[in-house]
Design a protein around this motif. Structure first.
Motif, PDB file in Angstrom:
ATOM      1  N   GLN A 110      13.214 -16.936  13.416  1.00  0.00           N
ATOM      2  CA  GLN A 110      13.348 -18.330  12.969  1.00  0.00           C
ATOM      3  C   GLN A 110      13.155 -19.282  14.149  1.00  0.00           C
ATOM      4  OE1 GLN A 110      16.993 -19.045  10.857  1.00  0.00           O
ATOM      5  NE2 GLN A 110      16.565 -17.551   9.261  1.00  0.00           N
ATOM      6  N   ASP A 111      13.677 -18.892  15.304  1.00  0.00           N
ATOM      7  CA  ASP A 111      13.557 -19.728  16.497  1.00  0.00           C
ATOM      8  C   ASP A 111      12.121 -19.785  17.013  1.00  0.00           C
ATOM      9  OD1 ASP A 111      16.265 -20.201  16.443  1.00  0.00           O
ATOM     10  OD2 ASP A 111      16.747 -18.686  17.956  1.00  0.00           O
ATOM     11  N   ALA A 112      11.340 -18.755  16.722  1.00  0.00           N
ATOM     12  CA  ALA A 112       9.988 -18.655  17.289  1.00  0.00           C
ATOM     13  C   ALA A 112       9.120 -19.855  16.947  1.00  0.00           C
ATOM     14  CB  ALA A 112       9.321 -17.361  16.809  1.00  0.00           C
ATOM     15  N   GLU A 113       9.251 -20.371  15.722  1.00  0.00           N
ATOM     16  CA  GLU A 113       8.439 -21.518  15.302  1.00  0.00           C
ATOM     17  C   GLU A 113       8.801 -22.765  16.101  1.00  0.00           C
ATOM     18  OE1 GLU A 113       7.416 -24.058  11.237  1.00  0.00           O
ATOM     19  OE2 GLU A 113       8.439 -22.127  11.101  1.00  0.00           O
ATOM     20  N   ILE A 114      10.101 -22.969  16.302  1.00  0.00           N
ATOM     21  CA  ILE A 114      10.552 -24.123  17.080  1.00  0.00           C
ATOM     22  C   ILE A 114      10.110 -23.997  18.532  1.00  0.00           C
ATOM     23  CG2 ILE A 114      12.615 -25.279  18.003  1.00  0.00           C
ATOM     24  CD1 ILE A 114      13.983 -24.697  15.353  1.00  0.00           C
ATOM     25  N   GLN A 117       6.569 -24.952  18.943  1.00  0.00           N
ATOM     26  CA  GLN A 117       6.395 -26.406  18.954  1.00  0.00           C
ATOM     27  C   GLN A 117       6.801 -26.993  20.297  1.00  0.00           C
ATOM     28  OE1 GLN A 117       5.239 -28.708  16.298  1.00  0.00           O
ATOM     29  NE2 GLN A 117       5.080 -29.775  18.248  1.00  0.00           N
ATOM     30  N   ILE A 118       7.900 -26.501  20.840  1.00  0.00           N
ATOM     31  CA  ILE A 118       8.354 -26.961  22.155  1.00  0.00           C
ATOM     32  C   ILE A 118       7.300 -26.669  23.214  1.00  0.00           C
ATOM     33  CG2 ILE A 118      10.025 -26.522  24.007  1.00  0.00           C
ATOM     34  CD1 ILE A 118      12.161 -26.156  21.816  1.00  0.00           C
ATOM     35  N   ASP A 119       6.741 -25.480  23.177  1.00  0.00           N
ATOM     36  CA  ASP A 119       5.699 -25.106  24.149  1.00  0.00           C
ATOM     37  C   ASP A 119       4.514 -26.066  24.082  1.00  0.00           C
ATOM     38  OD1 ASP A 119       7.053 -22.967  25.217  1.00  0.00           O
ATOM     39  OD2 ASP A 119       6.149 -21.479  23.901  1.00  0.00           O
ATOM     40  N   ARG A 120       4.072 -26.382  22.861  1.00  0.00           N
ATOM     41  CA  ARG A 120       2.937 -27.296  22.697  1.00  0.00           C
ATOM     42  C   ARG A 120       3.261 -28.675  23.247  1.00  0.00           C
ATOM     43  NH1 ARG A 120       2.294 -24.869  17.445  1.00  0.00           N
ATOM     44  NH2 ARG A 120       3.416 -26.626  16.523  1.00  0.00           N
ATOM     45  N   ASP A 121       4.462 -29.177  22.930  1.00  0.00           N
ATOM     46  CA  ASP A 121       4.833 -30.525  23.351  1.00  0.00           C
ATOM     47  C   ASP A 121       5.032 -30.620  24.860  1.00  0.00           C
ATOM     48  OD1 ASP A 121       4.669 -31.283  20.747  1.00  0.00           O
ATOM     49  OD2 ASP A 121       6.816 -31.515  20.410  1.00  0.00           O
ATOM     50  N   VAL A 122       5.642 -29.591  25.441  1.00  0.00           N
ATOM     51  CA  VAL A 122       5.874 -29.603  26.886  1.00  0.00           C
ATOM     52  C   VAL A 122       4.544 -29.657  27.633  1.00  0.00           C
ATOM     53  CG1 VAL A 122       6.627 -28.163  28.829  1.00  0.00           C
ATOM     54  CG2 VAL A 122       8.160 -28.542  26.895  1.00  0.00           C
ATOM     55  N   LYS A 123       3.565 -28.918  27.160  1.00  0.00           N
ATOM     56  CA  LYS A 123       2.252 -28.909  27.808  1.00  0.00           C
ATOM     57  C   LYS A 123       1.541 -30.260  27.685  1.00  0.00           C
ATOM     58  CE  LYS A 123       1.545 -23.942  27.265  1.00  0.00           C
ATOM     59  NZ  LYS A 123       0.824 -22.877  26.528  1.00  0.00           N
ATOM     60  N   ARG A 124       1.937 -31.045  26.687  1.00  0.00           N
ATOM     61  CA  ARG A 124       1.316 -32.363  26.484  1.00  0.00           C
ATOM     62  C   ARG A 124       2.087 -33.476  27.188  1.00  0.00           C
ATOM     63  NH1 ARG A 124       0.091 -30.815  20.573  1.00  0.00           N
ATOM     64  NH2 ARG A 124       2.181 -31.555  20.103  1.00  0.00           N
ATOM     65  N   THR A 125       3.174 -33.153  27.852  1.00  0.00           N
ATOM     66  CA  THR A 125       4.016 -34.179  28.477  1.00  0.00           C
ATOM     67  C   THR A 125       3.320 -34.794  29.689  1.00  0.00           C
ATOM     68  OG1 THR A 125       5.998 -32.973  27.777  1.00  0.00           O
ATOM     69  CG2 THR A 125       6.276 -34.643  29.497  1.00  0.00           C
ATOM     70  N   HIS A 126       3.058 -36.081  29.617  1.00  0.00           N
ATOM     71  CA  HIS A 126       2.444 -36.841  30.706  1.00  0.00           C
ATOM     72  C   HIS A 126       1.332 -36.056  31.419  1.00  0.00           C
ATOM     73  CE1 HIS A 126       5.261 -40.146  30.341  1.00  0.00           C
ATOM     74  NE2 HIS A 126       6.237 -39.266  30.265  1.00  0.00           N
ATOM     75  N   PRO A 127       0.240 -35.801  30.715  1.00  0.00           N
ATOM     76  CA  PRO A 127      -0.856 -35.026  31.313  1.00  0.00           C
ATOM     77  C   PRO A 127      -1.518 -35.721  32.499  1.00  0.00           C
ATOM     78  CG  PRO A 127      -1.534 -36.007  29.220  1.00  0.00           C
ATOM     79  CD  PRO A 127      -0.053 -36.222  29.335  1.00  0.00           C
ATOM     80  N   VAL A 152      17.512 -24.449  24.772  1.00  0.00           N
ATOM     81  CA  VAL A 152      18.972 -24.345  24.813  1.00  0.00           C
ATOM     82  C   VAL A 152      19.601 -25.441  23.952  1.00  0.00           C
ATOM     83  CG1 VAL A 152      21.023 -24.544  26.278  1.00  0.00           C
ATOM     84  CG2 VAL A 152      19.059 -23.193  27.054  1.00  0.00           C
ATOM     85  N   PHE A 153      19.071 -26.666  24.053  1.00  0.00           N
ATOM     86  CA  PHE A 153      19.599 -27.766  23.246  1.00  0.00           C
ATOM     87  C   PHE A 153      19.437 -27.468  21.757  1.00  0.00           C
ATOM     88  CE2 PHE A 153      19.188 -31.657  20.816  1.00  0.00           C
ATOM     89  CZ  PHE A 153      20.283 -32.402  21.250  1.00  0.00           C
ATOM     90  N   ALA A 154      18.255 -26.978  21.363  1.00  0.00           N
ATOM     91  CA  ALA A 154      17.990 -26.686  19.947  1.00  0.00           C
ATOM     92  C   ALA A 154      18.947 -25.635  19.412  1.00  0.00           C
ATOM     93  CB  ALA A 154      16.546 -26.229  19.774  1.00  0.00           C
ATOM     94  N   LYS A 155      19.236 -24.619  20.219  1.00  0.00           N
ATOM     95  CA  LYS A 155      20.116 -23.548  19.768  1.00  0.00           C
ATOM     96  C   LYS A 155      21.575 -23.982  19.701  1.00  0.00           C
ATOM     97  CE  LYS A 155      17.262 -19.568  20.901  1.00  0.00           C
ATOM     98  NZ  LYS A 155      17.285 -18.154  21.323  1.00  0.00           N
ATOM     99  N   LEU A 156      21.958 -24.886  20.577  1.00  0.00           N
ATOM    100  CA  LEU A 156      23.347 -25.358  20.583  1.00  0.00           C
ATOM    101  C   LEU A 156      23.594 -26.482  19.578  1.00  0.00           C
ATOM    102  CD1 LEU A 156      24.163 -25.425  24.416  1.00  0.00           C
ATOM    103  CD2 LEU A 156      25.003 -23.802  22.705  1.00  0.00           C
ATOM    104  N   ASN A 157      22.513 -27.050  19.031  1.00  0.00           N
ATOM    105  CA  ASN A 157      22.640 -28.160  18.075  1.00  0.00           C
ATOM    106  C   ASN A 157      21.859 -27.844  16.804  1.00  0.00           C
ATOM    107  OD1 ASN A 157      23.957 -30.627  19.709  1.00  0.00           O
ATOM    108  ND2 ASN A 157      22.617 -29.482  21.075  1.00  0.00           N
ATOM    109  N   PRO A 158      22.379 -26.917  15.997  1.00  0.00           N
ATOM    110  CA  PRO A 158      21.647 -26.485  14.793  1.00  0.00           C
ATOM    111  C   PRO A 158      21.431 -27.597  13.774  1.00  0.00           C
ATOM    112  CG  PRO A 158      23.905 -25.624  14.791  1.00  0.00           C
ATOM    113  CD  PRO A 158      23.664 -26.202  16.152  1.00  0.00           C
ATOM    114  N   GLY A 159      22.240 -28.654  13.817  1.00  0.00           N
ATOM    115  CA  GLY A 159      22.057 -29.763  12.882  1.00  0.00           C
ATOM    116  C   GLY A 159      20.827 -30.595  13.188  1.00  0.00           C
TER     117      GLY A 159
END
Length: 339
Positions: A110-114, A117-127, A152-159
């Motif tokens: 379940q976490d793999a999809e998130i 997305q994080i991986d894609r966004d991090v790579k796009r951060t201020h190119p 870590v934030f995503a896992k600690l904040n499931p809401g």
């Protein structure tokens, strides 16, 4: 702290390691008593290290450790092929095909999809910034730090989990802390950023939670407050935008608010705006709404002369402006409200 907030709201000087310390104080990460700083930092940094150890571990490693802790020293366990679990030692929740809610493997998938997305966004951060992007080891290590914090934030904040764009809110904090002139603090930037990021987002939690979008505290309510603020200070502009040309705040201000203006100005100007946002004792959201309202007022002539298409284009691609003047106008709005 009151005097510190007042001075910081006017803009914190670059260099000399001032901004990293002040931001940590403003976000409540550092206690006002300087004598407590070292112990508090050590405790928090150790806590973050434990979070990473617990939450970023692959399920294969978890099951290996569980097996090791329960296998004992009997002959059977000694004769096992290295890396292969005894069938009797593998519980249902530890099986890779288990779909149970408590299954560590089910949660992993379940976490793999998130995480993707994080991986894609991090790579796009201020190119455009070598600090965040490029093939250098420095940029890659910074990207890895952003990635770890967000997971870590995503896992600690499931809401909330992860909301697209959080990487843009995270970037200024990590940049400021990683460039601290105190090398010990710079090396611990990832841990410090995690806690400050969590604190910052706590004030905007309702804007990020999809279940609250249409509630009295969700993002729609925040956009309505911006509309009301503009009406109070410039009813002519409000009427032209929302009644005549039908340019409602959700068309342009959703990004302004959820990404804390990080996409509307260059990086240095965004950091200057954050000096003021973080200094507000009422929390950054009230100041953010005043800055958004000031942005509208500063381009009122062009907006009053425009139609739906031209106004929407203008507000979605906000023009370059004098940040000091923008913050001055935003502060004047606070003064009017207090009168």
């Amino acid at each position: 702290m009151r005097e510190l907030r007042r001075i910081a709201s006017l803009g914190i000087p670059d260099g000399a390691g001032i901004r990293p310390v002040v931001w940590k104080l403003l976000l409540g990460y550092l206690p006002p008593d300087r004598a407590l700083w070292l112990s508090e930092l050590a405790k928090k940094r150790s806590q973050y290290k434990n979070f990473k150890t617990e939450l970023l571990m692959n399920p294969s490693e978890i099951t290996r450790r569980l097996e090791k802790s329960t296998s004992g020293d009997n002959d059977e366990s000694k004769c096992q092929i290295r890396g292969v679990l005894r069938r009797s030692g593998l519980t249902h929740g530890e099986h890779p095909l288990s779909l149970g809610k408590s299954s560590i493997w089910n949660q992993f998938f379940q976490d793999a999809e998130i995480i993707e997305q994080i991986d894609r966004d991090v790579k796009r951060t201020h190119p455009d910034m070598p600090f965040f992007s490029g093939d250098s080891q420095y940029a890659k290590s910074n990207q890895e730090a952003l990635r770890s914090i967000l997971i870590v934030f995503a896992k600690l904040n499931p809401g909330i989990r992860y909301v697209q764009g959080m990487n843009e809110v995270l970037a200024p904090l990590f940049y400021v802390f990683r460039n601290d002139t105190d090398l010990d603090n710079a090396r611990a930037a990832e841990a410090d950023t995690f806690f400050c990021f969590s604190e910052l987002l706590s004030g905007f939690r309702d804007n990020l939670c999809q279940q609250l979008d249409n509630s009295v505290v969700g993002i729609r309510s925040t956009l309505t407050r911006l509309s009301q603020l503009l009406k109070e200070h410039d009813e002519e502009l409000w009427r032209h935008l929302e009644v005549t040309t039908k340019v409602n705040p959700q068309f342009y201000a959703f990004r302004w608010i959820t990404l804390l203006l990080t996409q509307e100005f260059n990086f240095a100007d965004s950091i200057r705006i954050w000096d003021t946002l973080l200094s507000d004792p009422e929390g950054p959201q009230e100041t953010l709404l005043r800055v958004c309202c000031a942005m509208l007022i500063l381009v009122r002539r062009r907006l009053l002369a425009g139609d739906f298409t031209s106004n929407l284009k203008l507000l979605q691609h906000y023009p370059s402006t004098n940040i000091s003047h923008l913050m001055y106008v935003a502060n004047k709005l606070r003064a009017k409200l207090s009168c």
